[in-house]
Design a protein around this motif. Sequence first.
Motif, PDB file in Angstrom:
ATOM      1  N   GLY A 371       0.860  -1.183   0.000  1.00  0.00           N
ATOM      2  CA  GLY A 371       0.000   0.000   0.000  1.00  0.00           C
ATOM      3  C   GLY A 371       0.890   1.223   0.000  1.00  0.00           C
ATOM      4  N   LEU A 372       0.665   2.130  -0.950  1.00  0.00           N
ATOM      5  CA  LEU A 372       1.569   3.268  -1.074  1.00  0.00           C
ATOM      6  C   LEU A 372       0.814   4.447  -1.681  1.00  0.00           C
ATOM      7  N   GLY A 373       0.706   5.535  -0.932  1.00  0.00           N
ATOM      8  CA  GLY A 373       0.140   6.756  -1.490  1.00  0.00           C
ATOM      9  C   GLY A 373      -1.005   7.307  -0.672  1.00  0.00           C
ATOM     10  N   TYR A 374      -1.609   8.354  -1.204  1.00  0.00           N
ATOM     11  CA  TYR A 374      -2.738   9.002  -0.543  1.00  0.00           C
ATOM     12  C   TYR A 374      -3.972   8.116  -0.586  1.00  0.00           C
ATOM     13  N   THR A 375      -4.810   8.281   0.405  1.00  0.00           N
ATOM     14  CA  THR A 375      -6.037   7.497   0.496  1.00  0.00           C
ATOM     15  C   THR A 375      -7.241   8.405   0.703  1.00  0.00           C
ATOM     16  N   CYS A 376      -8.380   7.871   0.358  1.00  0.00           N
ATOM     17  CA  CYS A 376      -9.661   8.498   0.679  1.00  0.00           C
ATOM     18  C   CYS A 376     -10.613   7.369   1.040  1.00  0.00           C
ATOM     19  N   SER A 377     -11.249   7.471   2.181  1.00  0.00           N
ATOM     20  CA  SER A 377     -12.116   6.393   2.642  1.00  0.00           C
ATOM     21  C   SER A 377     -13.408   6.948   3.222  1.00  0.00           C
ATOM     22  N   GLU A 378     -14.416   6.117   3.189  1.00  0.00           N
ATOM     23  CA  GLU A 378     -15.717   6.467   3.776  1.00  0.00           C
ATOM     24  C   GLU A 378     -15.935   5.627   5.033  1.00  0.00           C
ATOM     25  N   VAL A 379     -16.362   6.262   6.100  1.00  0.00           N
ATOM     26  CA  VAL A 379     -16.661   5.553   7.340  1.00  0.00           C
ATOM     27  C   VAL A 379     -18.017   4.882   7.181  1.00  0.00           C
ATOM     28  N   VAL A 380     -18.042   3.538   7.282  1.00  0.00           N
ATOM     29  CA  VAL A 380     -19.273   2.782   7.044  1.00  0.00           C
ATOM     30  C   VAL A 380     -19.763   2.056   8.291  1.00  0.00           C
ATOM     31  N   ALA A 381     -19.036   2.156   9.395  1.00  0.00           N
ATOM     32  CA  ALA A 381     -19.461   1.534  10.650  1.00  0.00           C
ATOM     33  C   ALA A 381     -19.080   2.457  11.798  1.00  0.00           C
ATOM     34  N   GLN A 382     -19.894   2.439  12.831  1.00  0.00           N
ATOM     35  CA  GLN A 382     -19.661   3.350  13.952  1.00  0.00           C
ATOM     36  C   GLN A 382     -18.420   2.952  14.735  1.00  0.00           C
ATOM     37  N   THR A 383     -17.629   3.936  15.089  1.00  0.00           N
ATOM     38  CA  THR A 383     -16.474   3.747  15.957  1.00  0.00           C
ATOM     39  C   THR A 383     -16.469   4.908  16.951  1.00  0.00           C
TER      40      THR A 383
END
Length: 463
Positions: A371-383
Motif C-alpha cells: 500500500g503506497l500513497g494518498y487514500t480516501c475512505s468512507e466511514v461505514v461503521a460506527q467507531t
Amino acid sequence: MSISRFVITGLSGGSGKTIVSLGLCREFSRRSIDVRPFKKGPDYIDARWLGIAAGQTCSNLDPHFLPMERIRSQFAHYSDGGELAVIEGNRGLFDGKDEHGSCSTAELARQLDAPVFMVLDATKMTRTAAAVVAGCATFEKNLNLAGVILNRTAGERHRSILEKSIRTHTDIPVLGMLPKIRNNPIPERHMGLVSDSEYDAEGYKGRERALDAVADLIRDNVDIDAIRSIADQSPDLPAAAPLWPETTPEKTVRIGYVYDDAFWFYYRENLEALERAGADLIRLSLLSDEPWPELDGLYVGGGFPETFASALADKTVTREHVRALSEAGVPIYAECGGFMYLCDALEFEGATYPMAGVFPVTTSFCPRPQGLGYTCSEVVAQTPFFNVGDELLGHEFHYSHCVGEAESSDFALRMKRGGGMIQGMDGLVRGNTFAAYNHIHALAVPDWATRFVAAAETCRSGR
C-alpha cells in the motif's frame, strides 16, 4: 509574518534533496541559527531526521490534507520565533496528484513565497544539465528557482563543464557541487532512510556523527552564505489565521501513546490535537518492562514492528495487558504498525511472532510495498473516533499485508482510494478498538481528537 525561508527540491525521488536538506539544517544549527524544519508531504522518517538535524521538531506541510490557507497557518505557527525555515519537498518539483501538478512542491513554494533550490543529479550529464535547469525555471509562472546544487559530480573537469554550461545558458546560479559519496552516512532501506534509533549500536552518538558528516559535506561543497542571503530576501507573508483555538480545556483524561524504537510514526499535530482536546498524554513503550499507569485511552502509531518483532513478542505481559485494555473497553486507536501489533501474529523473514491478539488476523511482511500513497475512505461503521458517513483523507505506506478471515461488518472504512487491508476495506473494529493501515492527519480530521477524548472520558466515568 517575517522569517527567512527556502525550499529544497529535486527532479524526482532519489535526487539527493534529503541529504542536502539534512546537511543544511545541521550546518545552520551548528552556526547557532534557530532552524525550523518542515517536510512537504506524508513522511515520518525524513521528518524525524530533519528534526534531529535542526534540533527542533519537524512539521509536515501537506496540501493533500489541508487547503493552502491552513498550510500558511501551520507554517506560521511552527516557524514562529525561528530565524530560518528549511522546507524539504517531496518527489519532483512539479509532481502532484494530477497532470496539473496540484499539491506539488512548486505550488507549496509559491504559496509560501519561498525561493527554491533544486538538487540535480548530474550523473553522466554535462550540458544537458543547463537545459534541465532552464526548463524548470520557465515551466510554471511565479516560481522563484533561486539556485541549483549539482549532486554526484564525477570530478573537477565534470564540475567545470556543468558550471560553465548552466552559467552560459541560464541565469540560475550554481550554489554547490557535491561529489559522489561512496558510503552514505545515512543509508536507506525498505521505507526510506534507516530509522535514527536503529542507526547503529552507538545510538545517539552514532546518529549525531552521521549528521555531522553530512553537514561537513555540505559545508565543504555548497555556498552556505549565498543560500542564507537568498533566504533572507524572502518577503513578509500576510498574517495567517490561528492554527489552534486560543483556549485549551482542562486535562480530564489520561491517554497513553506508544513512542519507542519500534513505534514513533506520529504527526506532531495529532498529539497536540489530543492535548488541546483535554488529554494528558503519557509516553509509553511496548519494548520495556516498566509497568503502565491506569489509562483512559491508548494510541499506537506506526513504525517498524517487523524489525523489533522478536523483542515485542518476548514482552508477553505487555501484550496481554494491551489485549486486556481492549477487552475492558478502553478506546484504542492504532495506525499501520500499531495495527500490526494488535493482530494475532506478525510474519517476518520466515518466522512468525505472536502479537497482542486483539484481532484474529496476521500480517505478513513482503519485499515490495502493499500500500503506497494518498487514500480516501468512507466511514461505514460506527467507531468511537469517527461518524458513519465521514470521508477521511489519509495515506498508507506498508510492506505487510493482512492474512486471515474477516467479515465486512468488522471493517469501518471503505476505501475510495488506496488498498486498505482486505478487498478494499480497512479499519478493523472490535469494541472500542480501531486499527487501520490508514494514517490520518488531525488537522484534516478535526473531530478525531475530540471524539477520542470523549470516548476516554466515557471510559473513565464508567470505571
